[in-house]
Design a protein around this motif. Sequence first.
Motif, short mmCIF file in Angstrom:
data_model
loop_
_atom_site.label_atom_id
_atom_site.label_comp_id
_atom_site.label_asym_id
_atom_site.label_seq_id
_atom_site.Cartn_x
_atom_site.Cartn_y
_atom_site.Cartn_z
N ALA A 36 31.26 -9.99 20.99
CA ALA A 36 30.91 -9.96 19.46
C ALA A 36 31.71 -11.11 18.56
CB ALA A 36 31.04 -8.67 18.70
N ASP A 37 30.96 -11.87 17.63
CA ASP A 37 31.74 -12.91 16.77
C ASP A 37 32.19 -12.41 15.56
OD1 ASP A 37 32.55 -15.17 15.38
OD2 ASP A 37 30.83 -16.23 16.06
N LEU A 38 33.30 -11.93 15.75
CA LEU A 38 34.03 -11.15 14.71
C LEU A 38 34.29 -12.35 13.38
CD1 LEU A 38 36.82 -9.13 16.40
CD2 LEU A 38 34.34 -8.50 15.72
N ASP A 39 34.47 -13.44 13.65
CA ASP A 39 34.78 -14.23 12.64
C ASP A 39 33.29 -14.52 11.78
OD1 ASP A 39 37.19 -15.16 13.14
OD2 ASP A 39 36.45 -16.95 14.71
N LYS A 40 32.14 -14.37 12.25
CA LYS A 40 31.00 -14.47 11.67
C LYS A 40 30.45 -13.04 11.05
CE LYS A 40 27.66 -16.66 13.97
NZ LYS A 40 26.63 -16.55 14.81
N HIS A 41 30.77 -11.91 11.88
CA HIS A 41 30.23 -10.39 11.37
C HIS A 41 31.22 -9.58 10.91
CE1 HIS A 41 26.40 -12.08 13.18
NE2 HIS A 41 26.78 -12.10 14.38
N LEU A 42 32.60 -9.58 10.99
CA LEU A 42 33.49 -8.56 10.61
C LEU A 42 33.30 -8.26 9.12
CD1 LEU A 42 35.96 -7.10 11.60
CD2 LEU A 42 37.25 -8.76 10.20
N ASN A 43 33.09 -9.05 8.08
CA ASN A 43 32.72 -8.86 6.83
C ASN A 43 31.29 -7.80 6.67
OD1 ASN A 43 34.75 -9.99 5.81
ND2 ASN A 43 33.94 -11.96 5.33
N LYS A 47 36.71 3.99 21.06
CA LYS A 47 36.90 2.83 22.20
C LYS A 47 35.99 3.14 23.37
CE LYS A 47 40.94 1.32 23.59
NZ LYS A 47 42.29 1.07 24.55
N ALA A 48 35.15 2.11 23.80
CA ALA A 48 34.07 2.25 24.93
C ALA A 48 34.63 1.66 25.87
CB ALA A 48 32.68 1.83 24.35
N ASP A 49 34.53 2.16 27.39
CA ASP A 49 35.06 1.38 28.56
C ASP A 49 34.22 0.08 28.80
OD1 ASP A 49 36.51 3.66 28.75
OD2 ASP A 49 35.25 4.61 30.24
N ASN A 50 32.95 0.20 28.30
CA ASN A 50 32.10 -0.93 28.87
C ASN A 50 30.68 -0.64 28.06
OD1 ASN A 50 30.54 1.15 30.31
ND2 ASN A 50 31.84 0.80 31.87
N TYR A 64 38.72 -4.24 21.60
CA TYR A 64 39.18 -3.09 20.63
C TYR A 64 40.44 -3.08 19.79
CZ TYR A 64 40.21 1.86 19.49
OH TYR A 64 40.59 2.91 18.73
N ASP A 65 41.30 -3.71 20.32
CA ASP A 65 42.53 -3.99 19.52
C ASP A 65 42.41 -5.00 18.53
OD1 ASP A 65 43.93 -2.07 20.98
OD2 ASP A 65 44.66 -3.38 22.43
N GLU A 66 41.94 -6.12 18.76
CA GLU A 66 41.54 -7.11 17.86
C GLU A 66 40.80 -6.73 16.65
OE1 GLU A 66 39.65 -11.57 17.48
OE2 GLU A 66 39.55 -10.45 19.21
N PHE A 67 39.76 -5.81 17.00
CA PHE A 67 38.76 -5.34 15.97
C PHE A 67 39.47 -4.24 15.06
CE2 PHE A 67 36.12 -1.83 14.46
CZ PHE A 67 34.94 -2.68 13.86
N VAL A 68 40.30 -3.47 15.60
CA VAL A 68 41.20 -2.22 14.87
C VAL A 68 41.91 -3.47 13.72
CG1 VAL A 68 42.93 -0.92 14.89
CG2 VAL A 68 41.13 -0.55 16.52
N ILE A 85 31.81 1.86 17.57
CA ILE A 85 32.00 1.93 18.94
C ILE A 85 32.28 0.63 19.65
CG2 ILE A 85 30.75 2.75 21.07
CD1 ILE A 85 29.24 4.84 19.32
N VAL A 86 33.55 0.49 20.03
CA VAL A 86 34.01 -0.85 20.20
C VAL A 86 34.51 -1.05 21.84
CG1 VAL A 86 35.46 -2.77 19.47
CG2 VAL A 86 34.66 -1.07 18.02
#
Length: 291
Positions: A80-87, A205-208, A114-118, A108-109
């Motif tokens: 996922a592109d967090l720069d584009k979609h986090l907001n 957190k999802a394993d995969n 996961y850590d970066e998203f949190v 569900i990440v």
Amino acid sequence: MRQGSEKLFLDAGYPQGCFQSVLAGHEEIEQLIAHETIKAVTLTGSEKAGRGIAQTAGKNLKKTVLELGGNNACIVFEDADLDKHLNTMVKARMQNTGQSCIAAKRFIVCSEIYDEFVDRFTEAAKNLVTGNPSEKDTYIGVLAREDLAKTLKKQVNESIEKGAKLVLGNQMEGAFFEPTILTEVVPGMPAFDEETFGPVASIIKADNREHAISLTNNSNYGLGAMLFTEDIEGALDLIPKISDGAFFINDMVKSDPRLPFGGTKASGYGRELSREGILAFVNKKTVYIKN
């Protein structure tokens, strides 16, 4: 009825009095549904209210469309592109101070991100402006009622008691509940199993990818799910595997008058909006002529 609305209805050709607002209690509602003038009922409300309306309408053989609660999943794949979609993801949870049936409630990440998203989601939530909802810059205001804030507090506290980690928030004052983030959320906790109707984000957190889809469908609700990924072809393959009534890819779940809207499971049945929404309350007549 909103001032000026009646003239709009009349100009559109509806008869006088066709649209009316009635403030009524449970007994009056039952009488209204039972009245022969009423041919069908549609409800936007809680699961509890939906069950009551469905029971009354069914007893009187009236059509129903029920748009009830939701526990929407926001799936975040490792690409996922967090720069584009986090907001967009933050808005999906915190819009209207989290008081939306279609808001993202379970994030569900995949473990790789996961850590970066949190970290990034938490930082964005910290920067949301709280205060008087009538002020232009305010993003998080008060909830509709104080009892809703108390319910939210109870859900968060019970989830923490069962092992969830509080990363941000969980402070309440009257009807105000500050933006709150829980991590290490798993099935069996209120933050996973129940609808949290306020600014509380549960991060799981999802394993995969396969585990993420399994967690998404592990819910009594089925209103809408959203997925953020750069693998569009792979996302399209998941359409039949998502049990919700809506599946949005790289955007938050939303309603649009051009699209049918409604859920599955405890989120209700039937569809609102679009052609399908109109046909939900149309009786189709068969006419046969033999010459």
